[in-house]
Scaffold this motif. Sequence first.
Motif, mmCIF file in Angstrom:
data_model
loop_
_atom_site.group_PDB
_atom_site.id
_atom_site.type_symbol
_atom_site.label_atom_id
_atom_site.label_comp_id
_atom_site.label_asym_id
_atom_site.label_seq_id
_atom_site.Cartn_x
_atom_site.Cartn_y
_atom_site.Cartn_z
ATOM 1 N N GLY A 23 90.734 74.274 30.090
ATOM 2 C CA GLY A 23 91.137 75.362 28.913
ATOM 3 C C GLY A 23 90.529 75.212 27.283
ATOM 4 N N VAL A 24 91.050 73.743 26.897
ATOM 5 C CA VAL A 24 90.511 73.478 26.007
ATOM 6 C C VAL A 24 89.471 73.435 25.638
ATOM 7 C CG1 VAL A 24 90.678 71.868 23.970
ATOM 8 C CG2 VAL A 24 92.389 72.198 24.947
ATOM 9 N N ARG A 25 88.376 72.716 26.379
ATOM 10 C CA ARG A 25 86.851 72.341 26.874
ATOM 11 C C ARG A 25 86.480 73.759 26.302
ATOM 12 N NH1 ARG A 25 82.002 70.004 24.910
ATOM 13 N NH2 ARG A 25 80.788 69.541 26.889
ATOM 14 N N LEU A 26 86.718 74.936 28.022
ATOM 15 C CA LEU A 26 86.364 75.772 27.346
ATOM 16 C C LEU A 26 86.590 76.791 25.873
ATOM 17 C CD1 LEU A 26 84.420 78.035 29.084
ATOM 18 C CD2 LEU A 26 86.687 79.396 29.619
ATOM 19 N N LEU A 27 87.475 76.671 24.886
ATOM 20 C CA LEU A 27 87.775 77.297 24.191
ATOM 21 C C LEU A 27 86.914 76.699 23.027
ATOM 22 C CD1 LEU A 27 88.901 78.894 21.896
ATOM 23 C CD2 LEU A 27 90.596 76.920 21.968
ATOM 24 N N GLU A 28 86.182 75.176 23.516
ATOM 25 C CA GLU A 28 84.833 74.675 22.565
ATOM 26 C C GLU A 28 84.100 75.511 22.551
ATOM 27 O OE1 GLU A 28 83.412 70.165 21.454
ATOM 28 O OE2 GLU A 28 84.575 70.279 22.970
ATOM 29 N N CYS A 29 83.700 75.394 24.493
ATOM 30 C CA CYS A 29 82.447 75.895 24.419
ATOM 31 C C CYS A 29 82.613 77.110 24.672
ATOM 32 C CB CYS A 29 81.554 75.424 26.004
ATOM 33 S SG CYS A 29 81.770 74.217 26.789
ATOM 34 N N LEU A 30 82.956 78.267 24.491
ATOM 35 C CA LEU A 30 83.008 79.400 23.967
ATOM 36 C C LEU A 30 82.746 79.942 22.637
ATOM 37 C CD1 LEU A 30 86.301 81.083 26.406
ATOM 38 C CD2 LEU A 30 83.459 81.168 26.183
ATOM 39 N N LEU A 31 83.489 79.033 21.484
ATOM 40 C CA LEU A 31 83.127 78.934 20.037
ATOM 41 C C LEU A 31 81.580 78.243 19.504
ATOM 42 C CD1 LEU A 31 86.254 77.662 19.052
ATOM 43 C CD2 LEU A 31 85.753 80.190 19.178
ATOM 44 N N ARG A 32 81.150 77.545 20.314
ATOM 45 C CA ARG A 32 80.447 77.162 19.929
ATOM 46 C C ARG A 32 78.648 77.714 20.902
ATOM 47 N NH1 ARG A 32 78.957 70.440 19.773
ATOM 48 N NH2 ARG A 32 81.032 70.741 19.517
ATOM 49 N N LEU A 197 74.868 77.466 28.601
ATOM 50 C CA LEU A 197 75.200 76.459 27.920
ATOM 51 C C LEU A 197 75.319 75.164 27.675
ATOM 52 C CD1 LEU A 197 76.311 75.951 23.966
ATOM 53 C CD2 LEU A 197 78.445 76.260 25.150
ATOM 54 N N PRO A 198 74.281 74.442 28.212
ATOM 55 C CA PRO A 198 73.474 72.737 28.417
ATOM 56 C C PRO A 198 75.226 71.736 28.584
ATOM 57 C CG PRO A 198 72.609 72.951 26.977
ATOM 58 C CD PRO A 198 73.293 74.546 26.378
ATOM 59 N N ILE A 199 76.278 71.616 29.741
ATOM 60 C CA ILE A 199 77.090 71.117 29.894
ATOM 61 C C ILE A 199 77.023 70.956 31.367
ATOM 62 C CG2 ILE A 199 77.979 71.691 27.657
ATOM 63 C CD1 ILE A 199 80.529 72.705 29.653
ATOM 64 N N GLY A 200 77.252 69.446 31.779
ATOM 65 C CA GLY A 200 77.527 69.026 32.858
ATOM 66 C C GLY A 200 76.070 68.849 33.257
ATOM 67 N N GLN A 201 75.359 68.312 34.745
ATOM 68 C CA GLN A 201 74.931 68.004 35.463
ATOM 69 C C GLN A 201 74.695 69.296 36.661
ATOM 70 O OE1 GLN A 201 73.174 63.890 35.519
ATOM 71 N NE2 GLN A 201 72.492 64.495 38.324
ATOM 72 N N ARG A 202 73.356 69.715 37.019
ATOM 73 C CA ARG A 202 73.549 70.486 38.364
ATOM 74 C C ARG A 202 73.065 69.192 39.485
ATOM 75 N NH1 ARG A 202 74.132 75.605 36.467
ATOM 76 N NH2 ARG A 202 74.150 76.199 34.525
ATOM 77 N N TRP A 203 72.735 70.630 40.257
ATOM 78 C CA TRP A 203 73.012 69.775 41.495
ATOM 79 C C TRP A 203 70.989 69.427 41.655
ATOM 80 C CZ3 TRP A 203 74.189 67.674 45.824
ATOM 81 C CH2 TRP A 203 73.422 67.478 46.742
ATOM 82 N N GLY A 204 70.758 68.576 41.907
ATOM 83 C CA GLY A 204 69.049 68.520 41.582
ATOM 84 C C GLY A 204 68.075 68.673 40.456
ATOM 85 N N ALA A 209 66.454 66.872 32.900
ATOM 86 C CA ALA A 209 65.643 68.380 32.841
ATOM 87 C C ALA A 209 66.937 69.530 32.340
ATOM 88 C CB ALA A 209 65.781 68.887 33.895
ATOM 89 N N LEU A 210 68.220 68.649 31.930
ATOM 90 C CA LEU A 210 69.204 69.671 31.622
ATOM 91 C C LEU A 210 69.126 69.667 30.269
ATOM 92 C CD1 LEU A 210 71.564 70.473 32.232
ATOM 93 C CD2 LEU A 210 73.144 67.997 31.656
ATOM 94 N N GLY A 211 69.118 68.366 29.131
ATOM 95 C CA GLY A 211 68.636 68.933 28.411
ATOM 96 C C GLY A 211 69.682 68.397 27.282
ATOM 97 N N ALA A 212 69.769 68.509 26.514
ATOM 98 C CA ALA A 212 71.206 68.088 25.609
ATOM 99 C C ALA A 212 72.384 68.757 25.810
ATOM 100 C CB ALA A 212 70.688 68.056 23.897
ATOM 101 N N SER A 213 73.290 68.048 25.987
ATOM 102 C CA SER A 213 74.801 68.461 26.116
ATOM 103 C C SER A 213 75.746 68.407 24.601
ATOM 104 C CB SER A 213 75.501 67.027 26.994
ATOM 105 O OG SER A 213 75.189 67.234 28.124
ATOM 106 N N VAL A 214 76.486 69.539 25.397
ATOM 107 C CA VAL A 214 77.106 70.109 23.594
ATOM 108 C C VAL A 214 78.174 69.155 23.316
ATOM 109 C CG1 VAL A 214 78.525 71.807 23.219
ATOM 110 C CG2 VAL A 214 76.715 72.186 24.183
#
Length: 214
Positions: A23-32, A197-204, A209-214
């Motif tokens: 929840g805390v990380r999601l809050l950070e991402c929503l604000l970003r 919002l590019p966080i984490g790594q997706r399948w394949g 390819a993902l780009g800069a993480s938040v």
Amino acid sequence: MSHSLSRKTITLALTGASGASYGVRLLECLLRADYQVYLLLSDAARVVIATELSEEWPTEADTCARWLESRFQAPEGRVRLSSRFDWFSPVASGSAAPKQMVIAPCSMGTVSAIAHGASDNLIERAADVVIKERGQLILMPRETPYSTIHLENMLKLSQLGVVIMPASPGFYHQPRQLSDLVDFMVARVLDHLGIELPIGQRWGMDDAALGASV
């Protein structure tokens, strides 16, 4: 700050299940992502935050909201924190509540209350509003094993269109630290909300390819 239908708004609730970091990380991402977040905390959520993250959040609502904005470098007014019995909060009314809501983590007690329309506190009422207004409700339960009662309650909500997204991170991205597992789940929530919002790594996809993480 007055409620603005033009601003991107969302309701985020944290309850007493284990997994406060989601929840805390999601809050950070929503604000970003430039959202105005209507934040709801259960009493048990504060206990879990203190236990799992070793953080003591301010108890007064406005003070806590300003503290979170400072922590995540968000403009003042982006976090609106309501007490559990603040029935005048916009999230308590279908005419003002955001159309999207996430409960992360979501306790089985909260799942049960929502499934049975209890609305005994603001978190339950906010979820009830989103369901009745045909909005988007995402629940992230963190419990194991699930009892038959848990499964029946989640099935009932799923049949109503609620997204049940258990905190079950994958491991194909070869996580190196706990934050990698947290980001895996938060990224899935953001996908369902339609937030790029590019966080984490997706399948394949590799890191390039993902780009800069938040």
